[in-house]
Design a protein around this motif. Structure first.
Motif, mmCIF file in Angstrom:
data_model
loop_
_atom_site.group_PDB
_atom_site.id
_atom_site.type_symbol
_atom_site.label_atom_id
_atom_site.label_comp_id
_atom_site.label_asym_id
_atom_site.label_seq_id
_atom_site.Cartn_x
_atom_site.Cartn_y
_atom_site.Cartn_z
ATOM 1 N N ILE A 3 0.872 -1.178 -0.047
ATOM 2 C CA ILE A 3 0.013 -0.076 0.176
ATOM 3 C C ILE A 3 0.853 1.083 0.018
ATOM 4 C CG2 ILE A 3 -1.795 1.343 1.275
ATOM 5 C CD1 ILE A 3 -2.725 -1.488 2.494
ATOM 6 N N CYS A 4 0.590 2.137 -0.865
ATOM 7 C CA CYS A 4 1.504 3.394 -0.940
ATOM 8 C C CYS A 4 0.688 4.462 -0.237
ATOM 9 C CB CYS A 4 1.809 3.801 -2.296
ATOM 10 S SG CYS A 4 2.853 5.092 -2.587
ATOM 11 N N LEU A 5 1.333 5.077 0.728
ATOM 12 C CA LEU A 5 0.674 6.044 1.508
ATOM 13 C C LEU A 5 1.480 7.521 1.017
ATOM 14 C CD1 LEU A 5 0.072 4.257 4.701
ATOM 15 C CD2 LEU A 5 -1.588 4.749 3.056
ATOM 16 N N TRP A 6 0.624 8.440 0.687
ATOM 17 C CA TRP A 6 1.237 9.733 0.372
ATOM 18 C C TRP A 6 1.475 10.771 1.520
ATOM 19 C CZ3 TRP A 6 2.104 11.576 -4.954
ATOM 20 C CH2 TRP A 6 2.230 12.726 -5.112
ATOM 21 N N TYR A 7 2.545 10.998 1.621
ATOM 22 C CA TYR A 7 2.623 11.818 2.863
ATOM 23 C C TYR A 7 3.329 13.374 2.420
ATOM 24 C CZ TYR A 7 1.908 8.197 6.077
ATOM 25 O OH TYR A 7 1.426 7.029 6.701
ATOM 26 N N ASP A 8 2.881 14.541 3.015
ATOM 27 C CA ASP A 8 3.703 15.669 2.598
ATOM 28 C C ASP A 8 5.211 15.552 2.775
ATOM 29 O OD1 ASP A 8 4.290 18.208 2.334
ATOM 30 O OD2 ASP A 8 2.997 19.145 3.873
ATOM 31 N N LYS A 9 5.666 15.367 3.890
ATOM 32 C CA LYS A 9 7.086 15.172 4.150
ATOM 33 C C LYS A 9 7.527 14.654 5.374
ATOM 34 C CE LYS A 9 7.089 19.729 6.865
ATOM 35 N NZ LYS A 9 5.892 19.977 6.613
#
Length: 157
Positions: free
Chosen positions: A6-12
């Motif tokens: 599962i790819c989870l997108w974060y700001d930083k």
């Protein structure tokens, strides 16, 4: 890296999030941190670009992609708990670390990722069907964090 992730997108903050999950949930680890080989739209060469980690046995990849995309309730981790103590421990870890409460056993962590902290007694009550399921469901609808004793009482009628 696992074959399916599962790819989870974060700001930083993918690394900080992954380390928090690894400290909070059993069968969770941070296995690799990869740095950007050159500048990219939301970062510079040498910044953490991706983090490979596992949350409760689920393989994940955290991507520091910038502020363009935000987490929402369309995706959540559901954590099954055995009792009120375990429910409280996970709930308090998430909410107490800059997260926020929601309804029916849902909460968000400080990065905006949604979690369902779900006692097995609730899942079992809903699976039972009929009047027992309706009573448990109706009780749950008025809760933020799930109250195991209240669900058990609702099951009994």
């Amino acid at each position: 890296m696992a074959r399916n992730t599962i790819c989870l997108w974060y700001d930083k903050d993918a690394e900080a999030a992954a380390r928090f999950y690894a400290e909070t949930f059993p069968d969770s680890t941070v296995s690799a941190v990869h740095r950007a080989p050159s500048d990219y739209p939301s970062g510079k060469a040498g910044d953490v670009l991706t983090v490979e980690f596992t949350v409760a046995g689920v393989a994940c990849l955290g991507l520091n992609g910038g502020p363009i995309f935000k987490h929402n309730e369309a995706f959540s981790f559901q954590i099954a708990t055995d009792d009120q103590e375990e429910t409280d421990r996970y709930w308090n870890a998430i909410v107490g670390n800059g997260g926020q409460e929601s309804a029916c056993g849902w909460c968000k962590d400080r990065w905006g990722l949604s979690w369902q902290i779900t006692p097995r007694v609730l899942t079992e009550a809903l699976a039972a069907g009929g009047a027992e399921a309706k009573r448990a469901f109706d009780a749950m609808m008025g809760m933020t964090k799930i109250d195991v004793a209240a669900i058990e009482a609702a099951r009994r009628g």
